[in-house]
Design an enzyme around this catalytic site. Structure first.
Site, PDB file in Angstrom:
ATOM      1  N   CYS A 138      27.295  -8.114 -42.819  1.00 28.34           N
ATOM      2  CA  CYS A 138      26.443  -7.063 -42.273  1.00 28.34           C
ATOM      3  C   CYS A 138      26.888  -5.679 -42.771  1.00 28.34           C
ATOM      4  O   CYS A 138      27.072  -5.469 -43.966  1.00 28.34           O
ATOM      5  CB  CYS A 138      26.447  -7.156 -40.746  1.00 28.34           C
ATOM      6  N   HIS A 139      27.107  -4.715 -41.858  1.00 32.63           N
ATOM      7  CA  HIS A 139      27.555  -3.378 -42.268  1.00 32.63           C
ATOM      8  C   HIS A 139      29.005  -3.373 -42.740  1.00 32.63           C
ATOM      9  O   HIS A 139      29.488  -2.348 -43.233  1.00 32.63           O
ATOM     10  CB  HIS A 139      27.399  -2.391 -41.103  1.00 32.63           C
ATOM     11  N   GLU A 169      17.476  -1.859 -41.208  1.00 37.57           N
ATOM     12  CA  GLU A 169      17.752  -0.611 -40.479  1.00 37.57           C
ATOM     13  C   GLU A 169      16.476  -0.086 -39.831  1.00 37.57           C
ATOM     14  O   GLU A 169      16.464   0.318 -38.665  1.00 37.57           O
ATOM     15  CB  GLU A 169      18.307   0.464 -41.424  1.00 37.57           C
TER      16      GLU A 169
END
Length: 240
Positions: A138-139, A169
């Protein structure tokens, strides 16, 4: 070489968006719990590290249905496990020579403190250059934005990777809150970024000893892919 099989789990210290301090963020809990269980079942010791050490706050949205699954709920209800997030290690307290892989977890908070952490960059570089695995979900791939190899080349340059997409996002309703478009930044660094056809569905990329997953739903698959790469390294180089 070390004999203990050990993986670093990287979590954030940030608890709010800088653009709106009233908007809480933090570690996306299931990304840690899913990968932690996979590595634990495979017999790996795990060390939780953060840019500054100390407490890692939790992303509130990860604690609500449907994101709070059985794995995350079990962690929340286990004081011993929760204590691990109160006392994470500082990168300076970890010796890269004792580690087989580093796994960057996500949550929007990491966009603020992962990239600028020289300690994490050094650990990542050392682990990779000593033949270990670098993984992110993910991030978490924000932690690779400023990491270079010893020759100055960005770690992600010309590498196939994935991570939370700009489309996700927007769909998550935070496009105006986040500090930058990490998907675009990766492309600007020369990474070969790709994403799954369906937002929020599990999607992973493996490029040698670099393993990445797109979103929270990819955490378990990313951890399993990391183990597959580690197994390959062990069978080809038994002394690792």
């Amino acid at each position: 070489m070390h004999t203990t099989r050990r993986i670093l789990q990287v979590v954030t210290n940030v608890d709010a968006y800088e653009s709106d301090p009233k908007h809480a963020t933090g570690l996306w809990l299931s990304e840690l719990t899913h990968s932690y269980e996979v590595f634990e079942q495979a017999g790996f010791e795990q060390i939780i590290v953060s840019p500054r050490g100390g407490k890692s706050p939790l992303e509130p949205r990860s604690l609500k249905f449907p994101n709070l699954d059985a794995s995350a709920k079990a962690w929340l209800n286990d004081p011993t496990r929760m204590a691990l997030l109160e006392h994470t290690k500082n990168p300076d307290e970890v010796d890269a020579a004792d580690v087989d892989a580093i796994f960057f977890t996500g949550g929007h908070a990491v966009m603020y403190d992962f990239p600028g952490s020289e300690g994490l960059q050094q650990l990542t570089r050392d682990i990779y250059e000593q033949g270990g695995v670098v993984a992110a979900v993910c991030h978490g791939y924000c932690g690779l934005l400023e990491t270079t190899l010893s020759d100055g080349t960005p770690l992600v340059k010309d590498r196939s990777i994935t991570g939370f997409s700009w489309r996700e996002e927007v769909l998550a309703g935070v496009a105006k809150l986040v500090p930058y478009n990490v998907e675009q930044r990766m492309k600007d660094l020369g990474a070969n970024y790709s994403k799954g056809l369906v937002p929020f569905a599990s999607y992973t990329q493996v490029d040698g000893r670099l393993v990445t997953g797109q979103n929270p739903g990819s955490a378990k698959a990313t951890a399993k892919k990391t183990l597959e790469v580690l197994h390959t390294l062990t069978t080809t180089s038994p002394n690792r």
